[in-house]
Design a protein around this motif. Structure first.
Motif, mmCIF file in Angstrom:
data_model
loop_
_atom_site.group_PDB
_atom_site.id
_atom_site.type_symbol
_atom_site.label_atom_id
_atom_site.label_comp_id
_atom_site.label_asym_id
_atom_site.label_seq_id
_atom_site.Cartn_x
_atom_site.Cartn_y
_atom_site.Cartn_z
ATOM 1 N N LEU A 11 0.891 -1.128 0.055
ATOM 2 C CA LEU A 11 0.067 0.237 -0.242
ATOM 3 C C LEU A 11 1.027 1.395 -0.073
ATOM 4 O O LEU A 11 0.372 2.254 -0.782
ATOM 5 N N THR A 12 2.033 1.313 0.724
ATOM 6 C CA THR A 12 3.051 2.464 0.705
ATOM 7 C C THR A 12 3.419 2.575 -0.657
ATOM 8 O O THR A 12 3.742 3.497 -1.230
ATOM 9 N N PHE A 13 3.972 1.223 -1.302
ATOM 10 C CA PHE A 13 4.493 1.608 -2.634
ATOM 11 C C PHE A 13 3.413 2.008 -3.747
ATOM 12 O O PHE A 13 3.959 2.722 -4.386
ATOM 13 N N VAL A 14 2.220 1.572 -3.780
ATOM 14 C CA VAL A 14 1.136 2.228 -4.748
ATOM 15 C C VAL A 14 0.491 3.472 -4.222
ATOM 16 O O VAL A 14 -0.341 3.962 -5.015
ATOM 17 N N LEU A 18 -2.024 5.557 -7.122
ATOM 18 C CA LEU A 18 -3.674 5.163 -7.173
ATOM 19 C C LEU A 18 -4.556 6.183 -6.714
ATOM 20 O O LEU A 18 -4.318 6.903 -5.728
ATOM 21 N N ALA A 19 -5.689 6.179 -7.269
ATOM 22 C CA ALA A 19 -6.675 7.000 -6.756
ATOM 23 C C ALA A 19 -6.980 6.574 -5.159
ATOM 24 O O ALA A 19 -7.035 5.548 -4.821
ATOM 25 N N TYR A 25 -10.165 0.759 -1.120
ATOM 26 C CA TYR A 25 -10.887 -0.329 -1.311
ATOM 27 C C TYR A 25 -9.758 -1.407 -1.267
ATOM 28 O O TYR A 25 -10.356 -2.621 -0.397
ATOM 29 N N LYS A 26 -8.496 -1.345 -1.403
ATOM 30 C CA LYS A 26 -7.602 -2.365 -1.330
ATOM 31 C C LYS A 26 -7.361 -2.588 0.310
ATOM 32 O O LYS A 26 -7.267 -3.619 0.741
ATOM 33 N N LYS A 27 -7.322 -1.534 0.941
ATOM 34 C CA LYS A 27 -7.029 -1.629 2.343
ATOM 35 C C LYS A 27 -8.213 -2.527 3.026
ATOM 36 O O LYS A 27 -7.897 -3.427 3.739
#
Length: 106
Positions: A11-14, A18-19, A25-27
């Motif tokens: 998540l830090t990488f993207v 990402l919007a 949503y990924k989280k």
């Protein structure tokens, strides 16, 4: 590396790529997976475990969306972090669904 650590690293990488809604949503997907199975070592997660989690999704579309986000996480671990793991999602087929049509905000 455990699932939570990998998810946070990804998540830090993207985050800047990402919007904010996509990131949110990924989280959600990753936290729901942890609620279902606990914070497992990433190399112990099997296709059957992912399938058990995905079977809790209420629609085929939601199943496919969660499958895609989990698959992306494992692909990041394998391809970017060079972890010697297999992607457990690659053995799970997508389910048939009706694509959601996007509407214009004109």
């Amino acid at each position: 590396m455990d699932f939570s650590h990998l998810a946070n690293k990804y998540l830090t990488f993207v985050e800047k790529r990402l919007a904010s809604q996509v990131l949110k949503y990924k989280k959600l997907v990753y936290s729901e997976f942890i609620k279902h199975h606990g914070n497992l070592p990433i190399n112990e997660i099997t296709p059957d475990m992912v399938d058990q989690y995905l079977s809790t999704r209420h629609t085929n579309n939601n199943y496919n969306m969660h499958r895609k986000d989990l698959s992306t996480l494992f692909a990041y671990a394998k391809n970017t972090l060079k972890m010697e793991i297999s992607n457990p999602c690659s053995e799970l087929p997508k389910l048939p669904h009706t694509p959601v049509k996007k509407t214009n905000a004109d």
